[in-house]
Design an enzyme around this catalytic site. Structure first.
Site, PDB file in Angstrom:
ATOM      1  N   VAL A  68       0.829  -1.208   0.000  1.00 45.66           N
ATOM      2  CA  VAL A  68       0.000   0.000   0.000  1.00 45.66           C
ATOM      3  C   VAL A  68       0.867   1.262   0.000  1.00 45.66           C
ATOM      4  CG1 VAL A  68      -0.179   0.162   2.520  1.00 45.66           C
ATOM      5  CG2 VAL A  68      -2.047   1.014   1.109  1.00 45.66           C
ATOM      6  N   LYS A  69       2.111   1.160   0.487  1.00 44.34           N
ATOM      7  CA  LYS A  69       2.977   2.332   0.591  1.00 44.34           C
ATOM      8  C   LYS A  69       3.505   2.812  -0.760  1.00 44.34           C
ATOM      9  CE  LYS A  69       2.740   2.797   5.044  1.00 44.34           C
ATOM     10  NZ  LYS A  69       3.413   3.725   5.907  1.00 44.34           N
ATOM     11  N   ASP A  70       3.335   2.012  -1.809  1.00 46.71           N
ATOM     12  CA  ASP A  70       3.686   2.489  -3.151  1.00 46.71           C
ATOM     13  C   ASP A  70       2.944   3.778  -3.476  1.00 46.71           C
ATOM     14  OD1 ASP A  70       5.042   0.094  -3.350  1.00 46.71           O
ATOM     15  OD2 ASP A  70       3.667  -0.802  -4.801  1.00 46.71           O
TER      16      ASP A  70
END
Length: 382
Positions: free
Chosen positions: A49-51
């Site tokens: 999700v941190k992309d």
């Protein structure tokens, strides 16, 4: 149907746009009547999700002139996944990257970071967040002393929650509203509840705002915080186990990041989850739903199930058509060498099928039995 119908210009265009998947087998096991849905973020190109926040923080910094090609060095304190997203973006865009990361984070994360060209500095696990020896303190020192050093600062950068408000939330809303209600799967047509773990808090804050502002103000948003962390609200929830260590990575902190909203009515409730429940939920997601997720995904699911069993959540849990979304932040890639995963995969008691296989293989095969009665030329022995 493919998520992409044309050629992408770079891996950055493959960030986000992740599937929302029914978790029907777990829902049935738990006796839930609602639709239990998982937002599977490891299918983003960088694996988490941190992309999303890495891409937005880099692109906005470029637009604002804070990142200058050929001069800037990106420096970030991270639990790993934000660093991997930044290293991916910077590999594509040509920036050098330095990542500071606590020692407890997996060697797989460090390997992925180094493969993408990042320099990695490990820091003591027990260093307080505001200590010079912490991953945040070391990043600040390097930023002061390295020419062109820029800290994008996921803990304070409002492009962190904004990335989720503008991408993650709309994807969830679109998936729910575009799926027809059927007899087998009735649907309210709305996102009725949303669950996510909190590290920086950007994910749960941004998605909450995106859903409540544009789609369903009555959506119940629940943050999940590991036992030993200080992020849950009210603060008394954190008293039990305060300061204790936990194995789950990527969620929980001993300070309150600026991007984690305390604005009334955005995050409605909090649930505290321990490692044992988190890893048991990971095993459920793997064995029942075929999803190879990481530990924080287990925390999110365990927290959602605990809330759905409670007095607060029972009405939603037992109402057909209510849509309950659990954000699953990353995949197994980062944890294959961790003891908690090896316990699940390789150290369990043998299954009945495994015992049957072992029993069969201890006995001579039919071919071996037949060979005992034959001469070397193939004729039968007397």
């Amino acid at each position: 149907m493919s998520r992409y119908t044309s050629i992408l210009d770079s891996a950055l265009e493959g960030v986000g746009n992740t599937p929302l998947v029914r978790l029907d087998r777990i829902a049935k096991q738990e006796g839930l009547q609602c639709n239990l849905l998982g937002k599977v973020e490891y299918m983003s190109t960088g694996g988490s999700v941190k992309d999303r926040i890495a891409k937005r923080m880099v692109e906005v910094a470029e637009e604002e002139g804070k990142l200058i090609p050929g001069k800037s060095v990106v420096i970030e304190a991270t639990s790993g996944n934000t660093g991997i997203g930044l290293a991916m973006a910077c590999a594509i865009k040509g920036y050098s990257v330095i990542i500071t990361m606590p020692q407890k984070m997996s060697i797989e994360k460090e390997a992925a970071l180094r493969a993408l060209g990042a320099e990695v500095i490990r820091t003591p696990n027990d260093a307080a967040w505001d200590s010079p020896e912490s991953h945040i303190g070391v990043a600040l020192r390097l930023q002061k002393e390295i020419p062109g050093g820029v800290i994008l600062d996921q803990y304070r950068n409002m492009n962190n929650p904004l990335a989720h408000e503008l991408t993650t939330a709309p994807e969830i809303i679109d998936a729910v509203t575009s799926t027809l209600s059927t007899r087998e799967h009735p649907s309210s047509g709305k996102v009725d509840a949303f669950f996510a773990g909190a590290g920086t808090g950007g994910t749960v804050s941004g998605v909450a705002k995106g859903i409540k502002k544009t789609h369903n103000p009555a959506c119940i948003v629940v943050g999940i915080d590991p036992i030993g962390s200080d992020l849950a609200f009210p603060p008394t929830l954190n008293d039990s186990g305060r300061g204790s260590s936990y194995q789950v990575e990527g969620i929980g902190y001993d300070f309150l990041p600026d991007v984690l909203t305390r604005e009334p009515g955005v995050i409605d409730s909090w649930v505290k989850i321990g490692d044992a429940d988190a890893f048991a939920a990971v095993e459920q997601l793997m064995r029942r739903e075929g999803l190879l997720v990481g530990g924080s995904s287990g925390s999110a699911l365990a927290g959602a199930l605990e809330w759905l069993r409670s007095d607060s959540g029972r009405e939603i849990a037992q109402t057909p058509g209510k849509n309950v979304v659990v954000l699953l932040p990353d995949g197994l890639r980062n944890y294959v060498g961790k003891d908690w995963f090896l316990d699940i995969a390789l150290r369990k008691e043998p299954s009945p099928l495994a015992n049957t296989i072992a029993s069969i293989l201890k006995r001579p095969s039919c071919e071996e039995k037949g060979q005992n009665y034959l001469n070397p030329d193939g004729t039968r022995k007397d």
